[in-house]
Design a protein around this motif. Structure first.
Motif, PDB file in Angstrom:
ATOM      1  N   ARG A 251       0.839  -1.215   0.000  1.00 38.32           N
ATOM      2  CA  ARG A 251       0.000   0.000   0.000  1.00 38.32           C
ATOM      3  C   ARG A 251       0.871   1.260   0.000  1.00 38.32           C
ATOM      4  NH1 ARG A 251      -5.036   1.301   0.944  1.00 38.32           N
ATOM      5  NH2 ARG A 251      -5.625  -0.824   1.473  1.00 38.32           N
ATOM      6  N   ASP A 252       1.951   1.249   0.795  1.00 37.95           N
ATOM      7  CA  ASP A 252       2.821   2.427   0.866  1.00 37.95           C
ATOM      8  C   ASP A 252       3.537   2.652  -0.465  1.00 37.95           C
ATOM      9  OD1 ASP A 252       2.055   2.699   3.490  1.00 37.95           O
ATOM     10  OD2 ASP A 252       3.732   1.503   4.256  1.00 37.95           O
ATOM     11  N   LEU A 253       3.901   1.547  -1.115  1.00 32.75           N
ATOM     12  CA  LEU A 253       4.601   1.691  -2.396  1.00 32.75           C
ATOM     13  C   LEU A 253       3.657   2.229  -3.467  1.00 32.75           C
ATOM     14  CD1 LEU A 253       6.863  -1.459  -2.403  1.00 32.75           C
ATOM     15  CD2 LEU A 253       7.400   0.862  -1.719  1.00 32.75           C
ATOM     16  N   LEU A 254       2.395   1.791  -3.432  1.00 34.91           N
ATOM     17  CA  LEU A 254       1.414   2.332  -4.374  1.00 34.91           C
ATOM     18  C   LEU A 254       1.249   3.834  -4.144  1.00 34.91           C
ATOM     19  CD1 LEU A 254      -0.781   2.181  -6.515  1.00 34.91           C
ATOM     20  CD2 LEU A 254      -2.368   1.335  -4.774  1.00 34.91           C
ATOM     21  N   ASP A 255       1.166   4.240  -2.881  1.00 33.42           N
ATOM     22  CA  ASP A 255       1.036   5.676  -2.583  1.00 33.42           C
ATOM     23  C   ASP A 255       2.253   6.449  -3.097  1.00 33.42           C
ATOM     24  OD1 ASP A 255      -1.387   5.239  -1.408  1.00 33.42           O
ATOM     25  OD2 ASP A 255      -0.634   5.253   0.659  1.00 33.42           O
ATOM     26  N   ARG A 256       3.438   5.846  -2.934  1.00 33.54           N
ATOM     27  CA  ARG A 256       4.657   6.539  -3.396  1.00 33.54           C
ATOM     28  C   ARG A 256       4.665   6.666  -4.911  1.00 33.54           C
ATOM     29  NH1 ARG A 256       9.395   4.403   0.634  1.00 33.54           N
ATOM     30  NH2 ARG A 256      10.903   5.575  -0.610  1.00 33.54           N
ATOM     31  N   LEU A 257       4.225   5.606  -5.588  1.00 31.51           N
ATOM     32  CA  LEU A 257       4.178   5.664  -7.059  1.00 31.51           C
ATOM     33  C   LEU A 257       3.205   6.746  -7.524  1.00 31.51           C
ATOM     34  CD1 LEU A 257       4.072   2.007  -8.473  1.00 31.51           C
ATOM     35  CD2 LEU A 257       5.600   3.846  -9.223  1.00 31.51           C
ATOM     36  N   LEU A 258       2.030   6.799  -6.875  1.00 34.82           N
ATOM     37  CA  LEU A 258       1.026   7.812  -7.257  1.00 34.82           C
ATOM     38  C   LEU A 258       1.599   9.215  -7.032  1.00 34.82           C
ATOM     39  CD1 LEU A 258      -2.165   6.100  -5.792  1.00 34.82           C
ATOM     40  CD2 LEU A 258      -1.878   6.813  -8.183  1.00 34.82           C
ATOM     41  N   ALA A 259       2.292   9.395  -5.897  1.00 36.01           N
ATOM     42  CA  ALA A 259       2.845  10.720  -5.597  1.00 36.01           C
ATOM     43  C   ALA A 259       3.935  11.081  -6.605  1.00 36.01           C
ATOM     44  CB  ALA A 259       3.401  10.740  -4.175  1.00 36.01           C
ATOM     45  N   LEU A 260       4.802  10.134  -6.921  1.00 35.89           N
ATOM     46  CA  LEU A 260       5.887  10.411  -7.880  1.00 35.89           C
ATOM     47  C   LEU A 260       5.319  10.754  -9.253  1.00 35.89           C
ATOM     48  CD1 LEU A 260       8.345   7.519  -6.929  1.00 35.89           C
ATOM     49  CD2 LEU A 260       8.847   9.953  -6.786  1.00 35.89           C
ATOM     50  N   ALA A 261       4.197  10.112  -9.602  1.00 35.62           N
ATOM     51  CA  ALA A 261       3.589  10.334 -10.917  1.00 35.62           C
ATOM     52  C   ALA A 261       2.704  11.584 -10.926  1.00 35.62           C
ATOM     53  CB  ALA A 261       2.751   9.115 -11.309  1.00 35.62           C
ATOM     54  N   GLY A 262       2.349  12.085  -9.722  1.00 34.61           N
ATOM     55  CA  GLY A 262       1.439  13.224  -9.648  1.00 34.61           C
ATOM     56  C   GLY A 262       0.043  12.869 -10.143  1.00 34.61           C
ATOM     57  N   TYR A 309       8.141   3.848 -13.330  1.00 32.46           N
ATOM     58  CA  TYR A 309       6.991   4.607 -13.819  1.00 32.46           C
ATOM     59  C   TYR A 309       7.303   5.280 -15.158  1.00 32.46           C
ATOM     60  CZ  TYR A 309       3.370   7.983 -14.496  1.00 32.46           C
ATOM     61  OH  TYR A 309       2.369   8.710 -15.080  1.00 32.46           O
ATOM     62  N   GLN A 310       8.467   5.907 -15.261  1.00 34.04           N
ATOM     63  CA  GLN A 310       8.807   6.612 -16.519  1.00 34.04           C
ATOM     64  C   GLN A 310       8.818   5.639 -17.700  1.00 34.04           C
ATOM     65  OE1 GLN A 310       8.710   9.655 -16.925  1.00 34.04           O
ATOM     66  NE2 GLN A 310       8.851  10.396 -14.825  1.00 34.04           N
ATOM     67  N   ASP A 311       9.304   4.451 -17.451  1.00 36.84           N
ATOM     68  CA  ASP A 311       9.356   3.430 -18.505  1.00 36.84           C
ATOM     69  C   ASP A 311       7.921   3.026 -18.904  1.00 36.84           C
ATOM     70  OD1 ASP A 311      10.817   1.273 -20.035  1.00 36.84           O
ATOM     71  OD2 ASP A 311       9.580   0.034 -18.719  1.00 36.84           O
ATOM     72  N   ALA A 312       7.059   2.818 -17.900  1.00 35.11           N
ATOM     73  CA  ALA A 312       5.662   2.445 -18.196  1.00 35.11           C
ATOM     74  C   ALA A 312       4.974   3.581 -18.941  1.00 35.11           C
ATOM     75  CB  ALA A 312       4.930   2.124 -16.891  1.00 35.11           C
ATOM     76  N   ARG A 313       5.241   4.805 -18.524  1.00 41.68           N
ATOM     77  CA  ARG A 313       4.595   5.980 -19.146  1.00 41.68           C
ATOM     78  C   ARG A 313       5.003   6.106 -20.617  1.00 41.68           C
ATOM     79  NH1 ARG A 313       5.598  11.735 -19.024  1.00 41.68           N
ATOM     80  NH2 ARG A 313       3.609  12.844 -18.898  1.00 41.68           N
ATOM     81  N   ALA A 314       6.296   5.922 -20.867  1.00 37.14           N
ATOM     82  CA  ALA A 314       6.767   6.021 -22.257  1.00 37.14           C
ATOM     83  C   ALA A 314       6.125   4.931 -23.112  1.00 37.14           C
ATOM     84  CB  ALA A 314       8.292   5.905 -22.282  1.00 37.14           C
ATOM     85  N   ARG A 315       6.028   3.718 -22.567  1.00 39.98           N
ATOM     86  CA  ARG A 315       5.469   2.612 -23.343  1.00 39.98           C
ATOM     87  C   ARG A 315       3.979   2.822 -23.613  1.00 39.98           C
ATOM     88  NH1 ARG A 315       6.947  -1.068 -20.190  1.00 39.98           N
ATOM     89  NH2 ARG A 315       4.967  -1.287 -19.111  1.00 39.98           N
TER      90      ARG A 315
END
Ligand code: A2R
Length: 322
Positions: A251-262, A309-315
């Motif tokens: 859960r904490d990692l999901l929150d961190r990913l969401l925050a990093l992605a804005g 995340y950046q890799d997923a976003r680019a793909r």
């Protein structure tokens, strides 16, 4: 150093080529099911030779070992998903345990001096106890077909080292992630969904499984550095945890990913994504590998998550034609 890497076109194999490719002669094998190598061509271009073949075919594998005469073999080929193993237990066992046996036999007969890095999984331990890192002397209590197949591989590796004197080094690698991981795995699936929300092709809802599990999330680039350290300095016959020693709630990692992605999104628990008998707490003690090889992880978690995340976003953007 002359290397043979099985499963070389997979997630870890491609990072291994990136990290080792410049100062080793690397030969690789991978599944014949991988018809198209487009997108992987950049990494695979570093290979001295590439052999398509099924790890469950002992003759084909022996021929590759004979032809490439490796000093080091890194065995990555596997059905690598715990979730898939629940749907295909027999195939998982055939590929992971049977494939490892074929490889050890091929090395015993064709390249008995080679060091074998037998890449296993901490899933073989089952679940640890909250608050303490698992050491290599903990019992193996696998909880799903994937974990069982990796426990069997571990036993085979120990047997071939003890009985035939093969230089087998077993790893018990804890969860790891990074750019290029397929969305079959939890964090990569989160990153993919967040990227789709960001691109406007998915409503702001993330489907998740069990978020309360505590696991490690090492960086795949640190993991391939650990395999190299073990190939150079590991003690044959031994098993080593490849781990950070730090547990995180998903859960904490999901929150961190969401925050990093804005990105803002509702989190929806999907029972289909929750594996039965899922591991609750899986954190390792890295003391043994550190003491023997001086390896320790270097990449901070936020960098791993950002790169994932950046890799997923680019793909996702590429696929959506943006
Ligand atoms: O399943 P595919 O088509 O993506 O091919 C995978 C390949 N593989 C096989 N190769 C030969 N004969 C088979 N019967 C066979 N089945 C699968 O092994 C893939 O190219 C490679 C494994 O790569 P990934 O699935 O991306 O796993 P990852 O994350 O690189 O893991 C490497 C090792 C595995 O032993 C995991 O169990 C461990 O690290 O965590």
């Amino acid at each position: 150093m002359r290397l043979l890497v099985t499963g070389v076109a997979g997630f870890v194999g491609r990072h291994l080529l990136d990290r080792w490719g410049d100062d080793a002669e690397i030969h690789g094998t991978d599944s014949p099911a991988r018809e198209s190598l487009s997108g992987e061509a950049r990494e695979l271009a570093r290979l001295a030779s590439y052999h398509r073949g099924d790890i469950t075919d002992p003759e084909a594998l022996s021929a590759v070992v004979r032809a490439t005469r490796p000093e080091v073999v890194v065995h990555l080929a596997a059905q690598s998903s715990g979730a898939t193993s629940l749907e295909r237990p027999a195939e998982t066992y055939r590929v992971n345990a049977g494939g490892a046996l074929n490889l050890l036999e091929a090395v015993r007969v064709e390249a008995a001096e080679a060091t074998v890095i037998l890449v296993g999984s901490a899933d073989a331990y089952g679940s640890g106890s909250a608050g303490s890192g698992l050491r290599e002397d903990a019992p193996l209590r696998p909880r799903n077909p994937y974990a069982l197949s990796k426990a069997a591989q571990d036993g085979l590796g120990e047997l071939y080292a003890a009985t035939y004197g093969l230089r087998v080094i077993r790893t018990r690698t804890f969860s790891h992630t990074g750019p290029g991981q397929r969305p079959r795995f939890a964090l990569a699936a989160f990153a993919e969904q967040i990227a789709r929300i960001d691109a406007g092709i998915q409503p702001p809802e993330i489907q998740v499984g069990n978020l309360e599990a505590v696991r490690e999330y090492g960086d795949v680039r640190d993991v391939v550095a650990a395999y190299r350290a073990l190939a150079e300095r590991g003690e044959p016959g031994e098993a080593y945890n490849v781990c950070t020693g730090e547990g995180h709630r998903l859960r904490d990692l999901l929150d961190r990913l969401l925050a990093l992605a804005g990105v803002r999104a509702d989190v929806v628990v999907d029972p289909a994504r929750t594996r039965s008998r899922d591991v609750d707490y899986l954190v390792g003690d890295p003391g043994k590998i550190r003491a023997r090889t001086a390896w320790s992880p270097r990449i901070p978690l936020d960098r791993t998550l950002t790169d994932l995340y950046q890799d997923a976003r680019a793909r996702v953007r590429r696929e959506a034609g943006r």
